[in-house]
Scaffold this active site. Structure first.
Site, mmCIF file in Angstrom:
data_model
loop_
_atom_site.group_PDB
_atom_site.id
_atom_site.type_symbol
_atom_site.label_atom_id
_atom_site.label_comp_id
_atom_site.label_asym_id
_atom_site.label_seq_id
_atom_site.Cartn_x
_atom_site.Cartn_y
_atom_site.Cartn_z
ATOM 1 N N LYS A 22 -7.153 -15.426 13.251
ATOM 2 C CA LYS A 22 -7.070 -15.883 11.602
ATOM 3 C C LYS A 22 -7.857 -14.460 11.140
ATOM 4 O O LYS A 22 -7.075 -13.904 10.281
ATOM 5 C CB LYS A 22 -8.319 -16.522 11.631
ATOM 6 N N PRO A 122 -22.787 -12.319 -0.299
ATOM 7 C CA PRO A 122 -23.032 -10.839 -0.690
ATOM 8 C C PRO A 122 -21.914 -9.921 -0.675
ATOM 9 O O PRO A 122 -21.403 -9.595 0.485
ATOM 10 C CB PRO A 122 -24.174 -10.326 -0.628
ATOM 11 N N ILE A 123 -21.288 -8.942 -1.327
ATOM 12 C CA ILE A 123 -20.519 -7.856 -1.459
ATOM 13 C C ILE A 123 -21.418 -6.189 -2.107
ATOM 14 O O ILE A 123 -19.839 -5.666 -2.046
ATOM 15 C CB ILE A 123 -19.258 -8.092 -1.815
ATOM 16 N N LEU A 125 -22.378 -4.107 -0.001
ATOM 17 C CA LEU A 125 -22.066 -2.929 0.513
ATOM 18 C C LEU A 125 -20.336 -2.025 -0.125
ATOM 19 O O LEU A 125 -19.990 -1.505 0.484
ATOM 20 C CB LEU A 125 -22.004 -3.369 2.058
ATOM 21 N N ASP A 304 -20.246 -16.174 14.921
ATOM 22 C CA ASP A 304 -18.601 -17.497 14.973
ATOM 23 C C ASP A 304 -18.047 -18.307 16.150
ATOM 24 O O ASP A 304 -17.414 -19.673 15.972
ATOM 25 C CB ASP A 304 -17.299 -17.355 14.798
HETATM 26 C C1 EPZ Z 1 -16.609 -12.024 8.546
HETATM 27 O O1 EPZ Z 1 -16.558 -12.129 7.498
HETATM 28 C C2 EPZ Z 1 -15.579 -12.779 9.329
HETATM 29 N N1 EPZ Z 1 -14.887 -13.851 7.967
HETATM 30 C C3 EPZ Z 1 -16.719 -13.806 9.132
HETATM 31 O O2 EPZ Z 1 -15.884 -15.062 10.217
HETATM 32 C C4 EPZ Z 1 -17.039 -13.721 10.686
HETATM 33 O O3 EPZ Z 1 -18.889 -14.792 11.243
HETATM 34 C C5 EPZ Z 1 -18.431 -12.110 10.267
HETATM 35 O O4 EPZ Z 1 -17.078 -10.782 9.826
HETATM 36 C C6 EPZ Z 1 -19.279 -11.651 11.564
HETATM 37 O O5 EPZ Z 1 -18.419 -11.254 12.213
HETATM 38 C C7 EPZ Z 1 -13.177 -12.709 9.136
HETATM 39 O O6 EPZ Z 1 -13.010 -11.614 9.415
HETATM 40 C C8 EPZ Z 1 -12.371 -13.283 7.274
HETATM 41 P P1 EPZ Z 1 -19.709 -9.303 7.366
HETATM 42 P P2 EPZ Z 1 -17.942 -10.832 6.081
HETATM 43 O O7 EPZ Z 1 -19.843 -8.342 6.029
HETATM 44 O O8 EPZ Z 1 -16.886 -9.595 6.533
HETATM 45 C C9 EPZ Z 1 -24.477 -9.527 5.095
HETATM 46 C C10 EPZ Z 1 -15.190 -17.079 10.113
HETATM 47 O O9 EPZ Z 1 -15.897 -18.341 10.933
HETATM 48 N N2 EPZ Z 1 -23.281 -8.478 3.833
HETATM 49 O O10 EPZ Z 1 -19.982 -8.536 8.462
HETATM 50 O O11 EPZ Z 1 -18.208 -11.825 5.226
HETATM 51 C C11 EPZ Z 1 -24.336 -11.293 4.786
HETATM 52 O O12 EPZ Z 1 -24.542 -11.427 3.955
HETATM 53 C C12 EPZ Z 1 -15.860 -16.132 8.975
HETATM 54 O O13 EPZ Z 1 -13.837 -16.909 10.723
HETATM 55 C C13 EPZ Z 1 -24.500 -7.451 3.404
HETATM 56 O O14 EPZ Z 1 -25.220 -7.964 2.556
HETATM 57 O O15 EPZ Z 1 -18.827 -10.874 7.572
HETATM 58 C C14 EPZ Z 1 -24.053 -11.170 6.477
HETATM 59 O O16 EPZ Z 1 -25.426 -11.650 6.564
HETATM 60 C C15 EPZ Z 1 -17.122 -16.595 8.669
HETATM 61 N N3 EPZ Z 1 -23.683 -7.330 2.210
HETATM 62 C C16 EPZ Z 1 -23.479 -9.719 7.048
HETATM 63 O O17 EPZ Z 1 -23.981 -8.741 6.369
HETATM 64 C C17 EPZ Z 1 -22.206 -6.922 2.178
HETATM 65 O O18 EPZ Z 1 -21.749 -6.239 1.325
HETATM 66 C C18 EPZ Z 1 -22.174 -9.867 8.223
HETATM 67 O O19 EPZ Z 1 -21.731 -10.498 6.667
HETATM 68 C C19 EPZ Z 1 -21.335 -8.048 3.449
HETATM 69 C C20 EPZ Z 1 -22.146 -8.329 4.169
#
Ligand code: EPZ
Length: 417
Positions: A22, A122-123, A125, A304
């Site tokens: 996925k 958050p987004i 970054l 995950d």
């Molecule tokens: C991806 O989410 C996955 N989703 C998630 O899988 C997975 O848990 C995660 O990566 C970590 O491995 C997809 O790939 C569709 P991150 P993503 O940006 O990209 C913080 C599942 O169950 N952050 O690495 O959203 C955020 O809050 C899902 O399949 C910021 O602070 O994860 C989190 O605490 C759930 N600012 C941490 O980073 C930002 O701009 C990790 O988030 C972006 C993220």
């Protein structure tokens, strides 16, 4: 909302094939927007999240054709760059389309994806990185309007190795002028798969899988075919299902190197694991041993898998300690497991799981995608019947999970609401 009805106590045995990933398919589907033409994808999992992505691509003007085991995406007629708000809220990971739309149009309009069940998500970054690439980012009333005269390659250092931010920077800089370098980049295998697919389309990306990724801007991409990697979290989920039932299973799965932290922890818990080319064999003990888990960015133990591994530790011998370092609200499922007789206490990032002799069946709800999977696994080993409600969460990310488990000897039926 539908439910799974699970009869506990059946040992899982046999072989199961792992579906496409996925979390690789979603960014790769977004990447097809960058090629003004046709991209043929194989091994895309048939789940609600990929169906939602097809819908968004069609809403933007794309054509999605499903033919036997392949998906043909024609983006030549895409003429919109605004991601519909209601679809954005239904699937927050559609934020990945922003990078692709910016790459192609230098324009993207989307709404804040909003938080979900595991955290505020958050987004910042993503947006700060877009600005570094010369993109104007205006936020008003929950909408985000991004546009640029031109996108200029830049050095971007991420505060945190965010998977989504790394993917969005890659997508937005494919056609940039000059070179973009991401340091402290996420190293997840799904990013390597995205880069491999884009490079096959004619992009110039090096370093994917390490914490320094370089993207040299190109002029054009071309039609190509690509097979999506298998899903490492589904592989981990099915191994844990075998482990919690004292089972003996074989995965038809070729990337054991993607799940070494999971394999190591299963061995530490007393499972016997043998890895061969395209196969992983696992023989579980009668009773698992308690282990400690700390979730980390790849190549550490994946967040995950946290709730899924917790469910198998509820009946392990001894006390396990889990530390969730990635998301701030990923323990909601523990209250549901405690309804089944588990003894889990949580404090901030830490969960302490005191092993109990047996769980008993109950009616429990899926709090999110992976929380729902942990309910199914608890039901597999609990005494009596378990009803898992809100399974729409689970259907978002697992292809035919109930069917796969039943083929291994579980007794799961669906009760439609
Ligand atoms: C991806 O989410 C996955 N989703 C998630 O899988 C997975 O848990 C995660 O990566 C970590 O491995 C997809 O790939 C569709 P991150 P993503 O940006 O990209 C913080 C599942 O169950 N952050 O690495 O959203 C955020 O809050 C899902 O399949 C910021 O602070 O994860 C989190 O605490 C759930 N600012 C941490 O980073 C930002 O701009 C990790 O988030 C972006 C993220």
């Amino acid at each position: 909302m539908s439910s799974y009805i699970i009869e506990g106590g059946h040992k899982l045995e046999g072989t199961v094939k792992i579906s496409g990933s996925k979390n690789a398919a979603l960014p790769i589907l977004a990447a097809t927007v960058l090629n003004v033409g046709k991209t043929t994808l194989y091994n895309v999992p048939n789940i609600q999240d990929t169906q939602m992505m097809f819908k968004i691509l069609e809403t933007l003007g794309g054509k999605v054709e499903k033919k036997n085991n392949k998906i043909i995406i024609d983006t030549s007629k895409i003429n919109k760059f605004e991601i519909p708000e209601e679809l954005m809220h239904k699937m927050r990971s559609s934020v990945i389309l922003a990078g692709a739309l910016l790459g192609r149009y230098k324009k993207a309009i989307f709404s804040y994806p909003g938080g979900c069940d595991i955290g505020s998500r958050p987004i910042d970054l993503h947006l700060r990185s877009f600005e570094k690439l010369g993109i104007n980012v205006v936020q008003n009333y929950g909408n985000i309007i991004c546009d640029a005269e031109k996108i200029k390659g830049e050095k971007i250092d991420l505060d945190f190795p965010s998977v989504g931010a790394t993917e969005n920077i890659i997508l937005a800089s494919i056609y940039a002028e000059g070179v973009t370098q991401i340091t402290n980049a996420a190293m997840e295998p799904e990013i390597v798969d995205l880069a491999k697919c884009l490079n096959k389309m004619g992009a110039k990306i090096t370093g994917a899988g390490t914490n320094v990724i370089k993207i040299i801007g190109v002029q054009k991409l071309k039609d190509t075919g690509y097979k999506v990697m298998q899903d490492r979290i589904e592989a981990g989920t099915l191994l844990c299902a075998g482990a919690i039932t004292g089972g003996n299973i074989c995965l038809n799965y070729k990337n054991a190197n993607h799940i070494t932290p999971i394999l190591n922890k299963l061995e530490e818990a007393g499972c016997n694991i043998k890895v061969e080319k395209n196969r992983i064999y696992m023989q579980a003990p009668k009773k698992l041993k308690a282990v400690d888990i700390k979730t980390m960015p790849y190549p550490g133990f994946p967040t995950d898998m946290q709730s899924i591994f917790a469910s198998i530790l509820t009946t392990a011998k001894g006390t396990s300690v889990i530390v969730e370092n990635i998301f701030e609200n990923r323990y909601r499922y523990t209250a549901e497991l405690n309804k089944m007789g588990a003894k889990i206490t949580t404090e901030g990032k830490t969960a302490v799981i005191k092993g109990v002799r047996k769980l008993s069946g109950a009616t429990v709800k899926s709090t999110d995608l992976r929380g729902g999977a942990s309910m199914i696994l608890a039901g597999l080993c609990a005494k009596g019947m378990t009803t898992v409600t809100n399974i729409e969460y689970i259907l978002r990310g697992y292809e035919n999970l109930d069917k796969k488990l039943n083929e291994l000897g579980a007794k799961i039926s669906i009760q439609k609401e």
